[in-house]
Design an enzyme around this catalytic site. Structure first.
Site, short mmCIF file in Angstrom:
data_model
loop_
_atom_site.label_atom_id
_atom_site.label_comp_id
_atom_site.label_asym_id
_atom_site.label_seq_id
_atom_site.Cartn_x
_atom_site.Cartn_y
_atom_site.Cartn_z
N LYS A 1 9.44 -78.35 88.55
CA LYS A 1 9.63 -79.67 88.27
C LYS A 1 10.98 -80.63 88.69
O LYS A 1 12.13 -79.99 89.45
CB LYS A 1 10.16 -78.97 85.93
CG LYS A 1 11.74 -78.54 85.83
CD LYS A 1 13.21 -79.81 86.18
CE LYS A 1 14.91 -78.77 85.64
NZ LYS A 1 15.28 -79.32 86.70
N ASP B 1 15.70 -75.21 79.68
CA ASP B 1 14.68 -75.34 80.03
C ASP B 1 12.80 -75.15 80.14
O ASP B 1 12.22 -75.09 80.76
CB ASP B 1 14.33 -75.62 82.33
CG ASP B 1 15.46 -77.21 82.41
OD1 ASP B 1 16.14 -78.06 81.85
OD2 ASP B 1 16.40 -76.57 84.04
O1 C5P Z 1 19.96 -72.51 79.15
P1 C5P Z 1 20.30 -72.21 80.33
O2 C5P Z 1 20.67 -70.45 81.11
O3 C5P Z 1 20.11 -72.71 81.25
O4 C5P Z 1 21.80 -73.06 80.18
C1 C5P Z 1 23.09 -72.61 81.34
C2 C5P Z 1 23.93 -72.63 81.27
O5 C5P Z 1 24.13 -74.29 80.81
C3 C5P Z 1 24.32 -72.68 79.56
O6 C5P Z 1 25.55 -71.66 79.58
C4 C5P Z 1 25.62 -73.87 79.08
O7 C5P Z 1 26.73 -73.38 80.01
C5 C5P Z 1 24.91 -75.15 79.82
N1 C5P Z 1 24.13 -76.41 79.00
C6 C5P Z 1 24.78 -76.97 77.99
N2 C5P Z 1 23.50 -77.92 77.75
C7 C5P Z 1 22.40 -77.56 77.74
C8 C5P Z 1 21.82 -76.66 78.70
C9 C5P Z 1 23.15 -75.46 79.37
O8 C5P Z 1 25.74 -77.15 78.21
N3 C5P Z 1 22.16 -78.13 77.31
#
Ligand code: C5P
Length: 301
Positions: free
Chosen positions: A10, A147
């Site tokens: 993406k 995502d």
């Molecule tokens: O959900 P994912 O594992 O992809 O997110 C990785 C990190 O990115 C999370 O632990 C968080 O610190 C940050 N994040 C965030 N807000 C979001 C998505 C991710 O702060 N909307």
């Protein structure tokens, strides 16, 4: 049982951060778009002896890939997705081997890991004939990564909240994109940590992009693109700026960093210009790709 499917990367046509929520995550607003750069995912399930989890035996999940440094266990989003599927459905007793032929650069802002996880969910739903459908798969995906819900069906969508609140948008007119990753890797949590929401100076015009999509105005989309993470980059800042300039100089309608970077993409309304930009950037930056936009997936049965 064995099946193979493509997992599409993406790009973020806009990426805005509204505020930090009580759970520590950030409330984002982003227009996401699937592109033809993809990993190839093969899932094989065999009835197995499984592994012991407390007093019961559950199936085991392992991941192999063409990149030796990718984790083969639950640290890999693809394995996490398979485990989340088995937990949700209560299906047990299979040994699952996931093979990833990785072509999407890793830690690049292109959602490669999330695409793999979402693809595993789609394959398992078909293989076990559970017919959960996209909405339930998105819900399972949300427990795996922010995502992943978007990557379940892809296409052109507005994602809000952590990334799980998805709205349908008019698909982008088919166009070309050149992707170029400078040789730096950005940590997503670190970048989020650096953003001070009240101090964001420049924001994308996400509503304007949504409107431009509605009228099929690709130029209108491209000129409103922006990613607030670009302001807090330290590593790779100069390369990102250099790549953006070269994209524009070679005919891109707009160029911006994707996700938490550091890949920059340019949007092009014709293949000749896209190829020209690709030819210009490729000798300088090893991780350079030419791709097209991809529409939302249909449910395969
Ligand atoms: O959900 P994912 O594992 O992809 O997110 C990785 C990190 O990115 C999370 O632990 C968080 O610190 C940050 N994040 C965030 N807000 C979001 C998505 C991710 O702060 N909307």
């Amino acid at each position: 049982m064995i099946e193979t499917e493509e997992a599409y990367a993406k790009i973020n046509l806009s990426l805005d951060i509204i505020n930090k929520m009580d759970d520590g995550f950030h409330y984002i607003r982003t227009v996401m778009q699937s592109i033809s750069l993809s990993d190839e995912i093969t899932v094989e399930n065999v009835p197995g002896v499984g592994v012991r989890a407390g007093s019961i035996r559950v199936g085991s999940v392992r991941v192999g890939s063409n990149l030796p440094f990718l984790p083969g266990d639950e640290r890999n989003i693809a394995a996490k997705a398979a485990t989340a599927f088995f937990t949700y459905t209560g299906i047990a007793g299979y040994d699952t081997l996931i093979r990833i032929n990785k072509k999407i650069p890793v830690c690049a802002g292109l959602g490669g890991g999330s695409a793999d996880g979402a693809c595993v969910l789609r394959i398992l739903d078909r293989m076990f004939d559970t017919r959960l459908g996209f909405e339930v798969l998105e819900k399972i995906g949300n427990s795996v990564g922010s995502d992943v819900p978007f990557c379940v069906r892809g296409g052109t969508r507005l994602a809000e909240g952590r990334g799980e609140l998805l709205s349908e948008l008019t698909p982008i007119p088919k166009c070309y994109t050149v992707l170029c990753k400078p040789p730096v890797s950005c940590s997503t949590p670190e970048l989020f940590g650096r953003v001070k929401c009240e101090k964001i100076r420049a924001r994308p015009d996400t509503d304007g992009i949504v409107k431009a999509l509605g009228t099929g105005d690709l130029r209108g989309v491209a000129c409103r693109m922006y990613n607030v993470f670009e302001d807090v980059l330290t590593l790779g800042k100069a390369e990102v700026a250099d790549i953006k300039h070269k994209m524009i100089d070679n005919g891109a309608l707009g160029a911006v960093m994707s996700g938490s970077g550091a890949t920059v993409f340019g949007l092009f309304d014709n293949e000749a210009d896209a190829r020209k930009a690709y030819d210009k950037l490729k000798p300088e930056y090893k991780e350079c790709f030419l791709a097209t936009t991809v529409e939302e997936l249909g449910l395969r049965t």
